[in-house]
Write a protein that holds these residues in place. Structure first.
Motif, PDB file in Angstrom:
ATOM      1  N   ARG A 247     -26.793 -12.057 -34.693  1.00 54.87           N
ATOM      2  CA  ARG A 247     -27.109 -12.376 -33.309  1.00 54.87           C
ATOM      3  C   ARG A 247     -25.959 -13.163 -32.712  1.00 54.87           C
ATOM      4  NH1 ARG A 247     -32.738 -15.056 -32.428  1.00 54.87           N
ATOM      5  NH2 ARG A 247     -32.072 -14.570 -30.314  1.00 54.87           N
ATOM      6  N   ASN A 248     -25.774 -12.995 -31.388  1.00 57.28           N
ATOM      7  CA  ASN A 248     -24.705 -13.686 -30.687  1.00 57.28           C
ATOM      8  C   ASN A 248     -25.279 -14.652 -29.665  1.00 57.28           C
ATOM      9  OD1 ASN A 248     -22.681 -12.216 -32.016  1.00 57.28           O
ATOM     10  ND2 ASN A 248     -22.822 -10.562 -30.533  1.00 57.28           N
ATOM     11  N   LEU A 249     -24.591 -15.759 -29.475  1.00 60.72           N
ATOM     12  CA  LEU A 249     -24.851 -16.686 -28.380  1.00 60.72           C
ATOM     13  C   LEU A 249     -23.643 -16.666 -27.460  1.00 60.72           C
ATOM     14  CD1 LEU A 249     -26.398 -19.767 -30.240  1.00 60.72           C
ATOM     15  CD2 LEU A 249     -27.604 -17.952 -29.015  1.00 60.72           C
ATOM     16  N   TYR A 250     -23.874 -16.904 -26.178  1.00 61.19           N
ATOM     17  CA  TYR A 250     -22.792 -16.844 -25.191  1.00 61.19           C
ATOM     18  C   TYR A 250     -22.758 -18.136 -24.397  1.00 61.19           C
ATOM     19  CZ  TYR A 250     -23.649 -11.966 -26.360  1.00 61.19           C
ATOM     20  OH  TYR A 250     -23.851 -10.797 -27.037  1.00 61.19           O
ATOM     21  N   GLN A 251     -21.544 -18.559 -24.085  1.00 60.04           N
ATOM     22  CA  GLN A 251     -21.362 -19.789 -23.312  1.00 60.04           C
ATOM     23  C   GLN A 251     -20.345 -19.554 -22.210  1.00 60.04           C
ATOM     24  OE1 GLN A 251     -18.971 -23.235 -24.835  1.00 60.04           O
ATOM     25  NE2 GLN A 251     -20.959 -24.273 -24.823  1.00 60.04           N
ATOM     26  N   MET A 252     -20.743 -19.832 -20.976  1.00 65.43           N
ATOM     27  CA  MET A 252     -19.851 -19.663 -19.837  1.00 65.43           C
ATOM     28  C   MET A 252     -18.633 -20.574 -19.994  1.00 65.43           C
ATOM     29  SD  MET A 252     -19.846 -18.057 -16.864  1.00 65.43           S
ATOM     30  CE  MET A 252     -18.970 -18.114 -15.304  1.00 65.43           C
ATOM     31  N   LYS A 253     -17.449 -20.022 -19.778  1.00 61.70           N
ATOM     32  CA  LYS A 253     -16.237 -20.828 -19.838  1.00 61.70           C
ATOM     33  C   LYS A 253     -15.687 -21.084 -18.439  1.00 61.70           C
ATOM     34  CE  LYS A 253     -11.755 -21.227 -22.100  1.00 61.70           C
ATOM     35  NZ  LYS A 253     -10.782 -20.598 -23.013  1.00 61.70           N
ATOM     36  N   ASN A 254     -15.509 -20.019 -17.650  1.00 64.33           N
ATOM     37  CA  ASN A 254     -14.948 -20.219 -16.319  1.00 64.33           C
ATOM     38  C   ASN A 254     -15.156 -18.967 -15.483  1.00 64.33           C
ATOM     39  OD1 ASN A 254     -13.657 -21.592 -14.284  1.00 64.33           O
ATOM     40  ND2 ASN A 254     -11.590 -21.119 -14.979  1.00 64.33           N
TER      41      ASN A 254
END
Length: 531
Positions: free
Chosen positions: A2-9
């Motif tokens: 499973r993947n998690l995503y985090q906004m960078k810019n």
């Protein structure tokens, strides 16, 4: 997994008709908001206009420009991805998720099912990023997840239903021109290849790119000619044939039409140069670089600080700091990482020099930059200082006395050679010292420094020993132990006070301007000890 995503810019880029480059260091979606133009990912070119969506993996170089008469606005949404290998495979105490950097989706265009919704999501993300997002701490991540779901589930444009037939045909023609510019390319050939009538092909090409077919091909060939003019020193006729023109006369005429100056004028024009390592070579030619770097950091070039005042350090591990400088020529050495050199070639014509005689490299660079007169003047000045130094030392040093340069590290010693700086060139080529036999055989003749133990040092010892200390990881502490050892104290040079301490920042570089200044330091050290 499973993947998690985090906004960078999320940021907006605007482009005119000049090429802009950007290193993509995160997973990134690129959405064309307005205008039309051309965008390439690691050299793969695509036509874009309002509504085009692309994906780019980390570590890619993008280049983008607007079509003539059109602006181009691009929204870049970058994010980080964290992958879990599963709890059963996770060692105790290790983080459950590790950041991922490997390719996720293929680079290039996407055909999302809901382009209108994607446009709204991008606008809302831009609005959140430009304001205080504290009131809605989870809203940004929710929008990001929805955007990724829509984009990742979209189809790749691999059929004519995904892209207008006209757009697909013109992209094929553009790709062909970039790969076969050396060959004869006609409008009729490309029209036949793409399945259009020649006149209709001309109209489509102009509509999609903003250029006529012949003007676009000329831009490709002239860009390649610029590189060869700067990097090869070939004749105009040879370069013309290499880029697809019949002769140098025709290339010269076309070059002036596109660039505004003749090939000769272009070569003679001052260039915006970024230089890695060989900073002093440029300064000795009277050229201050647009940006510079050195493998030990630009600040470590202590002898050149005055000349380099105000010059930005572009670093040694990423091309990102120098992209905004928009160099026209890059000068580097093979000390740089190969991947770094490959990235530099994508930004501007790049000269890569290999290890060797510093003055031969200096003269080669002077020829390329049309600075032979300045090079000859500098070499004459250096040789005059060398003659003066030998005269000052005459009678103080015997004809058969040897010298060598050593560096103390935390766990070893190094015997240094000419191509690694440390003033070695000055000792043998200018001041006329003889190297010890084992130094000549094991170091100088091979062209590489030699790593030795303290116990081996007597075999490589010289009558005059120049010593520097590499401070990292306990080098200074190691130097103290070396100089307290019985082996060190029994060396003839130590017993006769013929050991000369030199600061690494003063002696490290091998460029010719540093050598000139190092020569004065070495001469004064010898005179002070021998009188």
């Amino acid at each position: 997994m499973r993947n998690l995503y985090q906004m960078k810019n999320i940021e907006r880029l605007s482009a005119g008709n000049d090429a802009h480059r950007r290193l993509i260091d995160s997973y990134t979606f690129i959405a064309a908001a307005e205008g039309r133009g051309e965008l390439s990912i690691d050299g793969v070119r695509m036509l874009v206009d309002s509504g085009t969506v692309l994906f780019c993996n980390p570590g890619r170089m993008i280049e983008y420009r607007a079509a003539p008469g059109s602006g181009l606005l691009l929204d870049l949404i970058s994010f980080r991805m964290f992958a879990s290998p599963g709890q059963e495979a996770q060692p105790a105490g290790q983080a459950a998720y590790d950041e991922r950097r490997s390719p996720w989706l293929p680079d290039g265009k996407l055909c999302p099912e809901s382009p209108y919704r994607i446009g709204m999501l991008v606008k809302e993300l831009r609005a959140i990023r430009s304001s205080d997002a504290g009131a809605e701490p989870f809203r940004q991540e929710m929008l990001l997840y929805e955007l990724l779901h829509l984009l990742a589930s979209g189809r790749r444009p691999d059929s004519e239903t995904d892209i207008r037939p006209s757009r697909k045909g013109i992209e094929l023609a553009i790709d062909y021109m970039h790969k076969h510019y050396r060959e004869e390319i006609s409008r009729d050939l490309l029209a036949q290849m793409t399945g259009f009538h020649p006149r209709f092909f001309s109209m489509l090409f102009k509509r999609e790119t903003g250029y006529s077919f012949s003007d676009y091909l000329a831009r490709i060939r002239i860009d390649r000619a610029k590189e060869q003019l700067l990097l090869t020193g070939g004749s105009l006729n040879d370069i013309a044939r290499n880029v697809g023109y019949a002769d140098g006369f025709y290339l010269s005429r076309k070059f002036k039409q596109v660039v505004g100056v003749s090939p000769t004028g272009y070569v003679r024009e001052p260039k915006k140069i970024v230089v890695y390592d060989l900073v002093g070579h440029l300064l000795a030619l009277g050229i201050k670089p647009l940006g510079a770097s050195y493998n030990q950091g630009l600040r470590s070039l202590a002898l050149l600080r005055e000349e380099l005042a105000g010059t930005p350090d572009v670093g040694y591990t990423s091309v990102e700091p120098m992209l905004q400088l928009k160099p026209e020529l890059i000068i580097a050495t093979d000390w740089l990482d190969r991947g770094m050199i490959e990235q530099l070639h994508k930004i501007a014509p790049t000269l890569v020099f290999h290890s060797g005689d510093p003055f031969e490299r200096f003269k080669s660079l002077a020829d390329i930059l049309n600075r032979r007169r300045e090079a000859e003047a500098f070499i004459a000045r250096y040789e005059e200082k060398g003659e003066r130094a030998r005269a000052e030392l005459n009678g103080l040093i015997g004809p058969d006395e040897t010298a060598a340069v050593y560096e103390i590290w935390a766990d070893c010693l190094w015997v240094m050679c000419e191509s690694y700086g440390r003033g070695v060139y000055n000792l043998y080529k200018t001041l006329g010292f003889t190297p010890p036999a084992k130094v000549k055989r094991d170091v100088l003749d091979i062209g590489r420094p030699k790593k030795i133990t303290l116990e081996e040092l007597p075999d490589y010892a010289a009558d005059h020993m120049f010593i520097s200390v590499y401070p990292a990881n306990g080098g200074a502490e190691s130097a103290g132990k070396v100089m307290e050892s019985a082996i060190w104290k029994q060396l003839p040079a130590v017993r006769r006070n013929r050991v000369y301490a030199i600061e690494l920042d003063m002696i490290h570089s091998v460029d010719v301007l540093s050598l000139e200044k190092q020569l004065e330091i070495q001469t004064q050290l010898l005179k002070s000890a021998l009188r």
